[in-house]
Design a protein around this motif. Structure first.
Motif: not given
Length: 296
Positions: A226-234
């Motif tokens: 989850l942490r790995e995807m939230y950065g690119p998402y935001l």
């Protein structure tokens, strides 16, 4: 500096997104609004203390003081009025999954995007493991499997396949078996088969892509992923706010695809974008809220 307003502390995304914003030097949490549907007053106060921000009692006050908004309320029936309030004032808006539970709400949000761009949906397709999968290839076949077979979780596979296909959906057909499975055809003749009710033990979102070569991706249901995807998402939302990217059409089409999937499964028939059957669908966000329990 981009001042961001956060609407709704219902889900674990509020803390995760607030924490991730601090990684960007030019985005800052301006304040929060929460309707009290999920969280106790003490939680809201602790959140404001932890992230050094204020609580707005009135959304109208927030609209006038932010450059971007993130709508994270778990009851998707609140998304339409809240998102429109920001979009119509020219505020780029992120709406968490799912965008809406009926076509009238999607259409109303779409109309409001004439004033500002829209982002949101699932963060799963922004996981870095998907970076090497090409977008928009014609005549490819994709297979996907998820878990927790209900509307709220179907968004993850739906948004992922729509992003990878990089084309509007053309039709959705439910398959007889196994499980809860649909076939989707996109306008570039990409074909996808999605099975939503995979085993929740060691649950993951898994993709098999057969195009110019065969690729497989598995995203485990773990906090690290989850942490790995939230950065690119935001980061993508940041680009939307700056006008460097416009995701509006994809978000709206993916929201329509989710409704079409639900309709196809309920009716047991092929569904196309202009079918009246979609108009009869209403997925109850209040009922989901009543049984919702945040991860943390």
């Amino acid at each position: 500096m981009i001042d961001v307003g956060l609407v709704g502390l219902d889900t674990s995304h509020a803390e995760a997104f607030a924490s991730t914003l601090s990684d960007f030097g030019d985005m800052e949490l301006n304040g929060i609004w929460d309707g009290g549907s999920v969280r106790e007053q003490a939680y809201v106060e602790d959140f404001c203390d932890t992230y050094n921000t204020c609580r707005y009692e009135d959304l109208d006050q927030m609209v006038d003081r932010v450059d971007a908004a993130m709508v994270l309320t778990v009851n998707w029936e609140t998304h339409r009025p809240i998102a429109i309030r920001f979009l119509e004032e020219g505020v780029p808006t992120l709406v968490d999954k799912p965008l809406a539970g009926n076509r009238k709400d999607v259409d109303a949000i779409a109309e409001a995007t004439e004033h500002a761009p829209l982002f949101g949906g699932s963060a799963v397709p922004f996981h870095p493991d998907f970076d090497d999968i090409p977008r928009g290839e014609d005549d490819r076949t994709m297979f996907a499997a998820g878990y927790n077979d209900f509307f709220y979780y179907r968004v993850h596979l739906t948004d992922t396949l729509r992003l990878l296909a990089d084309a509007d959906w053309a039709d959705v057909t439910p398959t007889a078996k196994p499980g809860t499975t649909v076939d989707i055809r996109f306008t570039n003749e990409t074909h996808a088969t999605l099975r939503f009710d995979g085993n929740s033990v060691g649950g993951s979102f898994s993709i098999l892509d057969v195009g110019d070569r065969t690729r497989t991706i598995e995203i485990p249901a773990k906090k690290e992923a989850l942490r790995e995807m939230y950065g690119p998402y935001l980061e993508t939302f940041r680009n939307v706010v700056y006008g460097e990217r416009d995701t509006t059409d994809r978000i709206l089409d993916s929201a329509g695809l989710l409704l079409a999937i639900e309709t196809a499964l309920a009716k047991g028939q092929t569904v196309r974008p202009n079918d009246d059957a979609i108009d009869d669908l209403h997925v109850d966000g209040v009922a989901f809220l009543d049984q919702y329990d945040p991860y943390y």
